[in-house]
Design an enzyme around this catalytic site. Structure first.
Site, PDB file in Angstrom:
ATOM      1  N   ARG A  21     116.592 -16.943   5.899  1.00  0.00           N
ATOM      2  CA  ARG A  21     117.500 -15.964   6.520  1.00  0.00           C
ATOM      3  C   ARG A  21     117.573 -16.180   8.028  1.00  0.00           C
ATOM      4  O   ARG A  21     118.649 -16.154   8.638  1.00  0.00           O
ATOM      5  CB  ARG A  21     116.995 -14.558   6.197  1.00  0.00           C
ATOM      6  CG  ARG A  21     117.696 -13.416   6.904  1.00  0.00           C
ATOM      7  CD  ARG A  21     117.013 -12.126   6.466  1.00  0.00           C
ATOM      8  NE  ARG A  21     117.544 -10.949   7.137  1.00  0.00           N
ATOM      9  CZ  ARG A  21     117.104 -10.480   8.280  1.00  0.00           C
ATOM     10  NH1 ARG A  21     116.132 -11.122   8.920  1.00  0.00           N
ATOM     11  NH2 ARG A  21     117.622  -9.384   8.801  1.00  0.00           N
ATOM     12  N   GLY A 104     102.599 -31.812   2.325  1.00  0.00           N
ATOM     13  CA  GLY A 104     103.383 -32.847   1.647  1.00  0.00           C
ATOM     14  C   GLY A 104     104.823 -32.849   2.145  1.00  0.00           C
ATOM     15  O   GLY A 104     105.374 -33.887   2.531  1.00  0.00           O
ATOM     16  N   SER A 105     105.421 -31.670   2.176  1.00  0.00           N
ATOM     17  CA  SER A 105     106.822 -31.547   2.599  1.00  0.00           C
ATOM     18  C   SER A 105     106.988 -31.981   4.052  1.00  0.00           C
ATOM     19  O   SER A 105     107.995 -32.608   4.412  1.00  0.00           O
ATOM     20  CB  SER A 105     107.283 -30.097   2.458  1.00  0.00           C
ATOM     21  OG  SER A 105     107.023 -29.652   1.150  1.00  0.00           O
ATOM     22  N   ASP A 127      97.678 -22.158   1.625  1.00  0.00           N
ATOM     23  CA  ASP A 127      96.389 -22.839   1.858  1.00  0.00           C
ATOM     24  C   ASP A 127      95.955 -22.753   3.330  1.00  0.00           C
ATOM     25  O   ASP A 127      94.777 -22.923   3.638  1.00  0.00           O
ATOM     26  CB  ASP A 127      96.475 -24.318   1.466  1.00  0.00           C
ATOM     27  CG  ASP A 127      96.986 -24.502   0.040  1.00  0.00           C
ATOM     28  OD1 ASP A 127      96.971 -23.525  -0.721  1.00  0.00           O
ATOM     29  OD2 ASP A 127      97.403 -25.623  -0.296  1.00  0.00           O
ATOM     30  N   ARG A 247      80.997 -11.604 -14.472  1.00  0.00           N
ATOM     31  CA  ARG A 247      82.356 -11.656 -15.019  1.00  0.00           C
ATOM     32  C   ARG A 247      83.222 -12.503 -14.098  1.00  0.00           C
ATOM     33  O   ARG A 247      82.917 -12.659 -12.914  1.00  0.00           O
ATOM     34  CB  ARG A 247      82.965 -10.252 -15.094  1.00  0.00           C
ATOM     35  CG  ARG A 247      82.277  -9.325 -16.058  1.00  0.00           C
ATOM     36  CD  ARG A 247      82.585  -9.723 -17.495  1.00  0.00           C
ATOM     37  NE  ARG A 247      82.140  -8.718 -18.451  1.00  0.00           N
ATOM     38  CZ  ARG A 247      80.894  -8.615 -18.904  1.00  0.00           C
ATOM     39  NH1 ARG A 247      79.957  -9.442 -18.471  1.00  0.00           N
ATOM     40  NH2 ARG A 247      80.560  -7.679 -19.785  1.00  0.00           N
ATOM     41  N   HIS A 253      98.637 -17.067 -10.080  1.00  0.00           N
ATOM     42  CA  HIS A 253      99.919 -17.090  -9.368  1.00  0.00           C
ATOM     43  C   HIS A 253     100.368 -15.750  -8.805  1.00  0.00           C
ATOM     44  O   HIS A 253     101.363 -15.711  -8.073  1.00  0.00           O
ATOM     45  CB  HIS A 253     100.995 -17.692 -10.262  1.00  0.00           C
ATOM     46  CG  HIS A 253     100.894 -19.189 -10.310  1.00  0.00           C
ATOM     47  ND1 HIS A 253      99.964 -19.837 -11.095  1.00  0.00           N
ATOM     48  CD2 HIS A 253     101.553 -20.147  -9.627  1.00  0.00           C
ATOM     49  CE1 HIS A 253     100.073 -21.134 -10.909  1.00  0.00           C
ATOM     50  NE2 HIS A 253     101.020 -21.358 -10.020  1.00  0.00           N
ATOM     51  N   GLN A 255      99.077 -14.531  -6.480  1.00  0.00           N
ATOM     52  CA  GLN A 255      98.880 -14.770  -5.041  1.00  0.00           C
ATOM     53  C   GLN A 255     100.109 -15.370  -4.375  1.00  0.00           C
ATOM     54  O   GLN A 255     100.204 -15.423  -3.155  1.00  0.00           O
ATOM     55  CB  GLN A 255      97.689 -15.713  -4.825  1.00  0.00           C
ATOM     56  CG  GLN A 255      96.372 -15.117  -5.257  1.00  0.00           C
ATOM     57  CD  GLN A 255      95.288 -16.181  -5.428  1.00  0.00           C
ATOM     58  OE1 GLN A 255      94.532 -16.439  -4.515  1.00  0.00           O
ATOM     59  NE2 GLN A 255      95.214 -16.794  -6.588  1.00  0.00           N
ATOM     60  N   ARG A 256     101.028 -15.894  -5.146  1.00  0.00           N
ATOM     61  CA  ARG A 256     102.219 -16.525  -4.565  1.00  0.00           C
ATOM     62  C   ARG A 256     103.428 -15.596  -4.526  1.00  0.00           C
ATOM     63  O   ARG A 256     104.451 -15.936  -3.947  1.00  0.00           O
ATOM     64  CB  ARG A 256     102.603 -17.761  -5.372  1.00  0.00           C
ATOM     65  CG  ARG A 256     101.631 -18.886  -5.245  1.00  0.00           C
ATOM     66  CD  ARG A 256     102.255 -20.192  -5.688  1.00  0.00           C
ATOM     67  NE  ARG A 256     101.335 -21.273  -5.496  1.00  0.00           N
ATOM     68  CZ  ARG A 256     101.172 -21.926  -4.341  1.00  0.00           C
ATOM     69  NH1 ARG A 256     101.914 -21.615  -3.301  1.00  0.00           N
ATOM     70  NH2 ARG A 256     100.295 -22.887  -4.239  1.00  0.00           N
TER      71      ARG A 256
END
Ligand code: ADP
Length: 323
Positions: A21, A104-105, A127, A247, A253, A255-256
């Site tokens: 945006r 990587g990107s 990360d 336990r 996911h 977390q994303r």
């Protein structure tokens, strides 16, 4: 510069939409045409490119995911793939590119830049291991999600006097584990960056029990070896882990996703806007990171030369707080 493109690539997180945006609106505000490239480098190669206007990014500032989609694109590792990408950029009349992604990107952005195309990177990975930024997009929201989960797990752990191993994301980086351990008041944090022997872990849990704690929360980074499930098995078989039964919760996911935190929205807005300004100013080949609360340029080459390591002061602080 007349027309810029924007893409999101690699792992997703809730800061991406706010950044798209920002790039679109800052670009339009500077009199540029802005093109949205779908599915990262894959969509760039395939020409999945559409013109964006101000309304095309309405209502997305806090929404998780990425409206442009993201992908992993093996072809971009090869020069042949990157030349196909250049062809698409030329075909659509794009003369500058903003790449929002992780290590990587950003390496892909560097390689594209080496072919002579102006590219600016924005660090985006939960990360938090990109060099040249104190914090990347998505980290703050992911941390808040983890801390919320820790608080909830603590409630049930205390009721039953249990030790919980909570596995968090981060690939080979222990940042999310360390920071969430600090914020969530964990008894122990296990990161791939340093070794913690089984004896120490078992002893910590036992000591916590003996000292009268009602639970023990151990945050395990996903890159920690030998892994959360194996550790749970070892602890349950270990003679010293008396008191608490163990336990496991792997947060995965969640977390994303979710609504972006206020911090991530502002960070994404500021870095996206800065990326456009720097592209127009002729500073392609750089990443715009967040250093000491300022948008700061780092050459892409430096940004991806190595991954950021943990701050030893935080590691020490965590140990003191866990007593
Ligand atoms: P992230 O950006 O989140 O670290 P990846 O490591 O999966 O995610 O990288 C995303 C994409 O970036 C890859 O699918 C590939 O298209 C591109 N990429 C990664 N590494 C390189 C590289 N060394 N050279 C060129 N492109 C790369």
């Amino acid at each position: 510069m007349r027309c810029i493109g924007v893409l999101t690539s690699g792992g997703d997180n809730p800061g991406l939409n706010a950044c798209i945006r920002s790039v679109v609106r800052m670009g339009l505000g500077m009199g540029l045409e802005v093109m949205g490239i779908r599915r990262g480098y894959a969509g760039l190669i395939d020409g999945e490119i559409d013109e964006m206007d101000s309304r095309s990014v309405s209502g997305i500032i806090g929404r998780g995911g990425t409206m442009l989609g993201t992908a992993r694109c093996p072809e971009f590792h090869e020069e042949r793939g990157r030349k196909q990408a250049l062809r698409s950029l030329n075909r659509f009349g794009i003369d500058g590119l903003v790449v929002i992604g992780g290590n990587g990107s950003l390496t892909g952005a560097l390689e594209l830049g080496r072919l002579g195309f102006p590219v600016i990177g924005v660090p985006s990975t939960i990360d938090n291991d990109v060099n040249g930024t104190d914090i990347a997009l998505g980290v703050d929201t992911a941390l808040n999600t983890i801390v919320d989960a820790i608080d909830k797990i603590k409630d049930t752990a205390s009721s039953h006097n249990r030790a919980f191993l909570i596995e968090v994301m981060g690939r080979n980086s222990g940042y999310l584990a360390l920071a969430s351990g600090l914020a969530g008041g964990a008894e122990l944090v296990l990161c791939p960056e340093f070794e913690t022997p089984l004896e120490t872990i078992a002893q910590t849990i036992e000591d916590d029990y003996v000292r009268g704690k009602s639970h023990a929360i151990i945050i395990v980074a996903e890159g920690w070896k030998p892994g959360t499930l194996k550790l749970a098995q070892q602890l349950n078989e270990h003679p010293d882990s008396v008191g608490f039964s163990v336990r496991v919760t792997q947060l995965g996911h969640v977390q994303r996703g979710g609504s972006a935190s206020a911090f991530d929205r502002i960070l994404a807005t500021r870095l996206g806007a800065s990326a456009v300004r720097e592209l127009v100013a002729g500073n392609g080949g750089h990443m715009v990171g967040w250093v000491r609360s300022e948008a700061t340029l780092t050459p892409l080459e430096e940004a991806v030369a190595f991954t950021k390591t943990l701050d030893p002061r935080l590691v020490k602080l965590n140990q003191i707080m866990a007593q």
